[in-house]
Design a protein around this motif. Structure first.
Motif, mmCIF file in Angstrom:
data_model
loop_
_atom_site.group_PDB
_atom_site.id
_atom_site.type_symbol
_atom_site.label_atom_id
_atom_site.label_comp_id
_atom_site.label_asym_id
_atom_site.label_seq_id
_atom_site.Cartn_x
_atom_site.Cartn_y
_atom_site.Cartn_z
ATOM 1 N N GLU A 76 -6.406 0.385 -1.219
ATOM 2 C CA GLU A 76 -7.127 2.255 -1.025
ATOM 3 C C GLU A 76 -6.354 2.904 -0.796
ATOM 4 O O GLU A 76 -6.798 4.186 -1.320
ATOM 5 C CB GLU A 76 -7.610 1.457 0.311
ATOM 6 C CG GLU A 76 -8.268 0.586 0.377
ATOM 7 C CD GLU A 76 -9.248 -0.337 1.835
ATOM 8 O OE1 GLU A 76 -8.648 0.310 2.925
ATOM 9 O OE2 GLU A 76 -10.379 -1.011 1.851
ATOM 10 N N ARG A 77 -5.347 3.088 -0.554
ATOM 11 C CA ARG A 77 -5.065 4.112 -0.385
ATOM 12 C C ARG A 77 -4.982 5.404 -1.587
ATOM 13 O O ARG A 77 -4.615 6.267 -2.137
ATOM 14 C CB ARG A 77 -3.464 4.423 0.485
ATOM 15 C CG ARG A 77 -4.068 4.605 1.296
ATOM 16 C CD ARG A 77 -2.043 4.431 2.842
ATOM 17 N NE ARG A 77 -2.307 4.823 3.839
ATOM 18 C CZ ARG A 77 -1.843 4.595 4.740
ATOM 19 N NH1 ARG A 77 0.136 4.444 4.254
ATOM 20 N NH2 ARG A 77 -1.774 4.682 5.722
ATOM 21 N N THR A 78 -3.519 3.421 -2.321
ATOM 22 C CA THR A 78 -3.879 4.373 -3.908
ATOM 23 C C THR A 78 -5.250 4.587 -4.510
ATOM 24 O O THR A 78 -5.239 5.586 -5.758
ATOM 25 C CB THR A 78 -3.113 3.231 -4.891
ATOM 26 O OG1 THR A 78 -1.649 2.531 -3.495
ATOM 27 C CG2 THR A 78 -2.445 2.767 -5.639
ATOM 28 N N ALA A 79 -5.861 4.010 -4.365
ATOM 29 C CA ALA A 79 -7.417 3.827 -5.006
ATOM 30 C C ALA A 79 -8.189 5.369 -4.718
ATOM 31 O O ALA A 79 -8.328 6.069 -5.807
ATOM 32 C CB ALA A 79 -8.487 3.332 -4.797
ATOM 33 N N ASP A 83 -8.678 8.794 -7.069
ATOM 34 C CA ASP A 83 -9.956 9.176 -7.318
ATOM 35 C C ASP A 83 -9.728 10.054 -6.898
ATOM 36 O O ASP A 83 -10.450 11.342 -8.110
ATOM 37 C CB ASP A 83 -11.133 8.385 -6.109
ATOM 38 C CG ASP A 83 -11.363 7.535 -6.210
ATOM 39 O OD1 ASP A 83 -11.922 7.235 -7.760
ATOM 40 O OD2 ASP A 83 -12.234 6.705 -5.092
ATOM 41 N N GLN A 84 -9.041 11.313 -6.061
ATOM 42 C CA GLN A 84 -8.625 12.684 -5.730
ATOM 43 C C GLN A 84 -7.683 12.799 -7.444
ATOM 44 O O GLN A 84 -8.370 14.344 -8.169
ATOM 45 C CB GLN A 84 -7.544 13.058 -5.402
ATOM 46 C CG GLN A 84 -7.146 14.239 -4.547
ATOM 47 C CD GLN A 84 -6.240 14.576 -3.420
ATOM 48 O OE1 GLN A 84 -6.209 13.733 -2.855
ATOM 49 N NE2 GLN A 84 -6.346 15.823 -3.351
ATOM 50 N N THR A 134 -6.131 -6.733 -5.366
ATOM 51 C CA THR A 134 -5.190 -6.271 -6.815
ATOM 52 C C THR A 134 -6.985 -5.927 -7.624
ATOM 53 O O THR A 134 -6.429 -5.616 -7.962
ATOM 54 C CB THR A 134 -4.459 -7.090 -7.340
ATOM 55 O OG1 THR A 134 -5.410 -8.750 -7.164
ATOM 56 C CG2 THR A 134 -3.552 -6.968 -6.661
ATOM 57 N N ASP A 135 -7.745 -7.139 -7.861
ATOM 58 C CA ASP A 135 -8.982 -7.072 -8.303
ATOM 59 C C ASP A 135 -10.162 -5.728 -8.167
ATOM 60 O O ASP A 135 -10.362 -4.805 -9.146
ATOM 61 C CB ASP A 135 -10.240 -8.328 -8.698
ATOM 62 C CG ASP A 135 -11.097 -8.997 -9.493
ATOM 63 O OD1 ASP A 135 -10.531 -7.972 -10.614
ATOM 64 O OD2 ASP A 135 -12.173 -8.328 -8.436
ATOM 65 N N ALA A 136 -10.113 -5.232 -6.393
ATOM 66 C CA ALA A 136 -10.901 -3.952 -6.036
ATOM 67 C C ALA A 136 -10.083 -2.897 -6.631
ATOM 68 O O ALA A 136 -10.140 -2.335 -7.224
ATOM 69 C CB ALA A 136 -11.260 -4.788 -4.292
ATOM 70 N N TRP A 137 -9.278 -3.238 -6.118
ATOM 71 C CA TRP A 137 -7.946 -1.976 -6.636
ATOM 72 C C TRP A 137 -8.006 -1.811 -8.197
ATOM 73 O O TRP A 137 -8.215 -0.280 -8.993
ATOM 74 C CB TRP A 137 -6.474 -3.084 -6.501
ATOM 75 C CG TRP A 137 -5.365 -1.464 -6.204
ATOM 76 C CD1 TRP A 137 -5.838 -0.083 -6.576
ATOM 77 C CD2 TRP A 137 -3.937 -1.611 -6.456
ATOM 78 N NE1 TRP A 137 -5.196 0.678 -7.382
ATOM 79 C CE2 TRP A 137 -3.407 -0.509 -6.451
ATOM 80 C CE3 TRP A 137 -3.152 -2.834 -5.935
ATOM 81 C CZ2 TRP A 137 -2.131 0.390 -6.156
ATOM 82 C CZ3 TRP A 137 -1.823 -2.808 -5.203
ATOM 83 C CH2 TRP A 137 -1.733 -1.172 -5.513
ATOM 84 N N ALA A 139 -10.280 -2.932 -9.731
ATOM 85 C CA ALA A 139 -11.923 -1.996 -10.246
ATOM 86 C C ALA A 139 -11.871 -0.675 -9.708
ATOM 87 O O ALA A 139 -12.369 0.421 -10.536
ATOM 88 C CB ALA A 139 -13.501 -3.041 -9.587
ATOM 89 N N ARG A 140 -11.163 -0.084 -8.635
ATOM 90 C CA ARG A 140 -11.036 0.831 -8.547
ATOM 91 C C ARG A 140 -11.226 2.121 -8.690
ATOM 92 O O ARG A 140 -11.558 3.775 -9.522
ATOM 93 C CB ARG A 140 -11.025 1.447 -6.747
ATOM 94 C CG ARG A 140 -12.173 1.043 -5.877
ATOM 95 C CD ARG A 140 -11.841 1.813 -4.576
ATOM 96 N NE ARG A 140 -11.895 3.133 -4.596
ATOM 97 C CZ ARG A 140 -11.169 3.606 -3.143
ATOM 98 N NH1 ARG A 140 -10.543 3.284 -2.243
ATOM 99 N NH2 ARG A 140 -11.202 4.988 -3.435
ATOM 100 N N SER A 141 -9.970 1.733 -9.782
ATOM 101 C CA SER A 141 -8.926 2.451 -10.310
ATOM 102 C C SER A 141 -9.775 3.219 -11.764
ATOM 103 O O SER A 141 -9.927 3.687 -12.116
ATOM 104 C CB SER A 141 -7.548 1.445 -11.404
ATOM 105 O OG SER A 141 -6.863 1.690 -9.425
ATOM 106 N N ARG A 142 -10.242 1.823 -12.370
ATOM 107 C CA ARG A 142 -11.299 1.937 -13.881
ATOM 108 C C ARG A 142 -12.356 2.803 -13.342
ATOM 109 O O ARG A 142 -13.046 3.908 -14.146
ATOM 110 C CB ARG A 142 -11.445 0.303 -14.531
ATOM 111 C CG ARG A 142 -10.768 0.039 -14.784
ATOM 112 C CD ARG A 142 -10.470 -0.627 -15.787
ATOM 113 N NE ARG A 142 -11.450 -2.483 -15.054
ATOM 114 C CZ ARG A 142 -11.145 -3.325 -14.002
ATOM 115 N NH1 ARG A 142 -9.874 -3.753 -13.913
ATOM 116 N NH2 ARG A 142 -11.309 -4.638 -13.008
#
Length: 190
Positions: A76-79, A83-84, A134-137, A139-142
């Motif tokens: 979450e922190r990395t995603a 985002d930012q 890792t999948d959620a991570w 997905a957030r990156s994309r």
């Protein structure tokens, strides 16, 4: 020493620690980076956080619960950083620069973040129940990349970010930022 019926104010303040669970998760990430998944124990995290061992089992029923919470926090922190960085980019060119900054900058290259990430990747490769993190991570990156790029380009950039970051972290002769920039430009070129 306290008189019967009077509580030691210092002891009472230690017991009332509403942020303890969050602090334990943060400390666990440091322990994971230092000792790996195999070397991370409730006892080691409790000692690093300077809390009683019972706090660990109170907040986390098992080591898997602690690992899941810690690795979810890391993702979450990395995603959030993705985002930012990509929200602040006003153009596709600025978004490409943000991608270069993510690959070569401190967000992904912080030693604790990198080591904890490697531990997560290894654990997720061995234990599918951790792949949801890792999948959620990813997905957030994309999703953050989709603000500026089509889905296929976002997927390529996400893979480039992961692979290039690992390559730079593990290489004795890390890829120069100019090569990172050239790779990003080849992918995002219209």
């Amino acid at each position: 020493m306290t008189v019967a019926g009077n509580r030691d104010p210092e002891a009472r303040s230690r017991r009332h620690d509403p942020g303890r669970r969050d602090r334990l998760i943060d400390v666990a990430l440091g322990v994971l980076a230092e000792h790996g998944v195999a070397g991370t124990t409730h006892r080691r995290v409790a000692a690093a956080a300077d809390v009683p061992l019972g706090s660990m089992t109170y907040h986390f029923g098992s080591m898997d619960d602690l690992l899941h919470a810690a690795f979810t926090r890391l993702a979450e922190r990395t995603a959030d950083a993705f985002d930012q960085a990509l929200t602040e980019a006003g153009t596709a060119q600025a978004a490409g620069d943000a991608v270069v900054g993510l690959i070569a900058g401190p967000t992904l290259n912080d030693p604790e973040t990198m080591l904890a990430s490697l531990e997560l990747y290894a654990l997720a490769a061995r234990r599918p129940e951790f792949r949801a993190i890792t999948d959620a991570w990813m997905a957030r990156s994309r999703e953050a990349l989709h603000r500026h790029f089509d889905p296929e380009t976002a997927l390529m950039l996400d893979a480039l970010i992961e692979g290039t970051t690992l390559h730079r972290a593990l290489s004795l002769d890390p890829m120069p930022v100019s090569t990172v920039r050239a790779a990003v430009e080849r992918i995002v070129r219209p």
